[in-house]
Design a protein around this motif. Structure first.
Motif, mmCIF file in Angstrom:
data_model
loop_
_atom_site.group_PDB
_atom_site.id
_atom_site.type_symbol
_atom_site.label_atom_id
_atom_site.label_comp_id
_atom_site.label_asym_id
_atom_site.label_seq_id
_atom_site.Cartn_x
_atom_site.Cartn_y
_atom_site.Cartn_z
ATOM 1 N N SER A 323 0.865 -1.182 0.000
ATOM 2 C CA SER A 323 0.000 0.000 0.000
ATOM 3 C C SER A 323 0.898 1.228 0.000
ATOM 4 O O SER A 323 1.731 1.396 0.904
ATOM 5 C CB SER A 323 -0.904 0.003 1.244
ATOM 6 N N ARG A 324 0.726 2.075 -0.985
ATOM 7 C CA ARG A 324 1.588 3.246 -1.138
ATOM 8 C C ARG A 324 0.847 4.513 -0.747
ATOM 9 O O ARG A 324 -0.377 4.617 -0.867
ATOM 10 C CB ARG A 324 2.101 3.353 -2.578
ATOM 11 N N SER A 325 1.608 5.482 -0.309
ATOM 12 C CA SER A 325 1.041 6.766 0.083
ATOM 13 C C SER A 325 0.774 7.610 -1.157
ATOM 14 O O SER A 325 1.022 7.199 -2.289
ATOM 15 C CB SER A 325 2.008 7.501 1.017
ATOM 16 N N HIS A 326 0.272 8.833 -0.939
ATOM 17 C CA HIS A 326 -0.013 9.719 -2.061
ATOM 18 C C HIS A 326 1.264 10.138 -2.777
ATOM 19 O O HIS A 326 1.222 10.598 -3.915
ATOM 20 C CB HIS A 326 -0.791 10.951 -1.588
ATOM 21 N N ARG A 327 2.423 9.978 -2.103
ATOM 22 C CA ARG A 327 3.707 10.272 -2.731
ATOM 23 C C ARG A 327 4.335 9.032 -3.360
ATOM 24 O O ARG A 327 5.512 9.049 -3.705
ATOM 25 C CB ARG A 327 4.657 10.865 -1.696
ATOM 26 N N ASN A 328 3.558 7.979 -3.463
ATOM 27 C CA ASN A 328 4.021 6.715 -4.040
ATOM 28 C C ASN A 328 5.135 6.071 -3.214
ATOM 29 O O ASN A 328 6.000 5.374 -3.730
ATOM 30 C CB ASN A 328 4.504 6.917 -5.488
ATOM 31 N N ALA A 332 2.751 0.732 4.002
ATOM 32 C CA ALA A 332 2.140 -0.446 4.603
ATOM 33 C C ALA A 332 1.962 -1.513 3.531
ATOM 34 O O ALA A 332 2.247 -1.285 2.340
ATOM 35 C CB ALA A 332 0.806 -0.079 5.249
ATOM 36 N N PHE A 333 1.478 -2.672 3.952
ATOM 37 C CA PHE A 333 1.183 -3.735 2.996
ATOM 38 C C PHE A 333 0.007 -4.550 3.508
ATOM 39 O O PHE A 333 -0.339 -4.512 4.702
ATOM 40 C CB PHE A 333 2.414 -4.617 2.762
ATOM 41 N N GLU A 334 -0.618 -5.269 2.603
ATOM 42 C CA GLU A 334 -1.809 -6.066 2.909
ATOM 43 C C GLU A 334 -1.540 -7.527 2.612
ATOM 44 O O GLU A 334 -0.903 -7.869 1.605
ATOM 45 C CB GLU A 334 -3.005 -5.578 2.093
ATOM 46 N N ILE A 335 -2.038 -8.385 3.488
ATOM 47 C CA ILE A 335 -1.959 -9.834 3.306
ATOM 48 C C ILE A 335 -3.378 -10.349 3.103
ATOM 49 O O ILE A 335 -4.252 -10.146 3.969
ATOM 50 C CB ILE A 335 -1.308 -10.510 4.528
ATOM 51 N N ALA A 352 8.862 -1.746 4.424
ATOM 52 C CA ALA A 352 7.627 -2.410 4.002
ATOM 53 C C ALA A 352 7.879 -3.303 2.781
ATOM 54 O O ALA A 352 7.363 -4.426 2.704
ATOM 55 C CB ALA A 352 6.557 -1.368 3.695
ATOM 56 N N GLU A 353 8.670 -2.801 1.843
ATOM 57 C CA GLU A 353 8.947 -3.593 0.640
ATOM 58 C C GLU A 353 9.771 -4.841 0.979
ATOM 59 O O GLU A 353 9.606 -5.884 0.340
ATOM 60 C CB GLU A 353 9.681 -2.735 -0.392
ATOM 61 N N GLU A 354 10.644 -4.764 1.970
ATOM 62 C CA GLU A 354 11.427 -5.932 2.362
ATOM 63 C C GLU A 354 10.531 -7.017 2.947
ATOM 64 O O GLU A 354 10.693 -8.206 2.650
ATOM 65 C CB GLU A 354 12.489 -5.514 3.377
ATOM 66 N N TRP A 355 9.580 -6.621 3.771
ATOM 67 C CA TRP A 355 8.622 -7.575 4.313
ATOM 68 C C TRP A 355 7.810 -8.226 3.191
ATOM 69 O O TRP A 355 7.600 -9.446 3.191
ATOM 70 C CB TRP A 355 7.677 -6.870 5.291
ATOM 71 N N VAL A 356 7.366 -7.419 2.254
ATOM 72 C CA VAL A 356 6.549 -7.941 1.154
ATOM 73 C C VAL A 356 7.347 -8.926 0.304
ATOM 74 O O VAL A 356 6.841 -9.991 -0.088
ATOM 75 C CB VAL A 356 6.014 -6.777 0.283
ATOM 76 N N GLN A 357 8.595 -8.598 0.038
ATOM 77 C CA GLN A 357 9.409 -9.489 -0.785
ATOM 78 C C GLN A 357 9.659 -10.828 -0.085
ATOM 79 O O GLN A 357 9.547 -11.894 -0.698
ATOM 80 C CB GLN A 357 10.736 -8.830 -1.140
ATOM 81 N N CYS A 358 9.976 -10.780 1.186
ATOM 82 C CA CYS A 358 10.209 -12.025 1.920
ATOM 83 C C CYS A 358 8.950 -12.874 1.985
ATOM 84 O O CYS A 358 8.989 -14.100 1.788
ATOM 85 C CB CYS A 358 10.706 -11.713 3.326
ATOM 86 N N LEU A 359 7.829 -12.237 2.275
ATOM 87 C CA LEU A 359 6.567 -12.974 2.316
ATOM 88 C C LEU A 359 6.229 -13.579 0.951
ATOM 89 O O LEU A 359 5.836 -14.744 0.847
ATOM 90 C CB LEU A 359 5.446 -12.049 2.775
ATOM 91 N N THR A 360 6.394 -12.775 -0.111
ATOM 92 C CA THR A 360 6.046 -13.242 -1.452
ATOM 93 C C THR A 360 6.928 -14.406 -1.876
ATOM 94 O O THR A 360 6.437 -15.385 -2.460
ATOM 95 C CB THR A 360 6.171 -12.087 -2.462
#
Length: 383
Positions: A323-328, A332-335, A352-360
């Motif tokens: 999930s990106r802010s208005h500034r891209n 946060a992220f969603e599962i 946040a991107e590190e968490w998403v990559q590990c989860l993915t």
């Protein structure tokens, strides 16, 4: 002097006299008449001889003409007549070339140069399928790991699949990719080109024919940006990246085999830290609650202040999205699971991107392991 022919009037030299002609003109006219008479006499005698011998000309209709010509070097075959004499030349036409083939032949060098630059920043699908749901038609793209050299490959026997909102651009790029890999100009008779054409004809999303689509201008930079944004939102770049050394798109574990043991370890945590979880029954009254999360092995666990442990099995996770802010900026992220959606935000908001990559990566590896155990073998056919 006169020459008499049977059935023809005699031609007298005196009757050719014209007081207005000069002696030279009269002589020329006289010689011409003599030559014409001799030609008629010879032709009449030849026809009479052939008629008496029962030649083929007697059976031919009056309007049929037999033309005997010198052999032509361009002819590819001849058919003999019944009398074994004259031959009629047979011309075999060259195979017809369609407009697509002519276009590719004319712009082959430009297509190769265009795709050489594009393939570095944009992955190319190996297959396109159309899914029909009621009155809707959805285009799906399928990507493969081009390496598949390690035992931990995330897509060794499967394909990464995503939906697209830009089928026109993707199909055009896929056609150009096919042509760039081919030595000769492609035509619509090729099976791979025909498959793309069928996808486009089924979609009918625009009032353009497949011929108009593939022979139009190459996709622009704006089109490239739309495709890259679509790939990023689908989580493609969390699983794949471009290998500069081998010039190919491989999965994360194929490009970084040294990290495989650390990520797939069941004893040491892959990533851990405090994150805020959005909780609440009503959307307007949801609040952020801080918890400590640990990703290890095949599950995601968390503890609250009362030390209550809650775990989420990776097999239950369908997808993970940033999930990106208005500034891209990824905050946060969603599962997503079958029953629930979890909204998490790192405390510092930086990884946040590190968490998403590990989860993915772990979810993809878990799914691949289950397919291997079930004996599933995905399609490897490239269009």
């Amino acid at each position: 002097m006169s020459i008499a022919l049977t059935g023809t009037p005699s031609i007298q030299g005196d009757n050719l006299h014209n007081p207005f002609q000069s002696p030279t003109t009269r002589s020329f006219s006289h010689l011409t008449s003599l030559a014409s008479a001799q030609t008629l006499s010879t032709t009449h005698s030849n026809l009479s001889n052939k008629a008496s011998k029962g030649s083929l000309l007697k059976s031919l209709p009056p309007t049929h003409h037999v033309i005997q010509s010198q052999p032509d070097l361009r002819t590819q075959g001849t058919i003999p007549l019944e009398d074994g004499g004259n031959r009629i030349s047979v011309f075999e036409p060259y195979p017809l070339r369609d407009t697509v083939q002519h276009f590719c032949e004319k712009h082959l060098d430009k297509i190769k140069a265009y795709m050489e630059k594009l393939s570095v920043k944009l992955p190319l699908p190996v297959k396109c399928t159309i899914e029909e749901r009621k009155s809707r038609k959805i285009a799906k793209l399928h990507f493969a790991c081009q390496d598949r050299s390690t035992t931990h490959c995330l897509y060794a026997n499967a394909l990464f699949t995503m939906k697209t909102h830009y089928p026109r651009v993707w199909i055009h790029v896929m056609f150009l990719a096919l042509q760039s890999r081919s030595v000769a100009a492609l035509s619509t008779r090729e099976q791979s080109v025909s498959s793309l054409k069928n996808c486009w004809d089924i979609l009918k999303c625009e009032s353009k024919s497949f011929l108009t689509l593939v022979t139009s201008a190459f996709p622009s930079t704006r089109d490239h940006e739309n495709l890259l944004l679509e790939l990023r939102n689908s989580g493609f770049f969390d699983l794949f990246n471009f290998n500069v050394r081998y010039k190919q798109w491989g999965c994360f574990l194929c490009n970084h085999p040294e990290k495989a043991l650390g990520i797939l370890s069941h004893t040491h945590p892959v990533i851990e830290g405090e994150m805020k979880e959005k909780k609440g029954k009503w959307r307007l009254f949801k609040r952020w609650r801080t918890r400590y999360f640990t990703l290890s092995g095949g599950q995601l666990s968390c503890r609250d202040r009362s030390s209550i442990l809650t775990t989420l099995d990776l097999a239950q996770i369908r997808s993970v999205r940033v999930s990106r802010s208005h500034r891209n900026i990824p905050k946060a992220f969603e599962i997503f699971t079958e029953e629930k959606t979890y909204v998490l935000k790192p405390k510092d908001g930086k990884n946040a991107e590190e968490w998403v990559q590990c989860l993915t990566v772990l979810v993809a590896h878990h799914n691949q392991s289950n397919k291997d155990k079930a004996g599933f073998f995905g399609s490897k056919t490239l269009i």
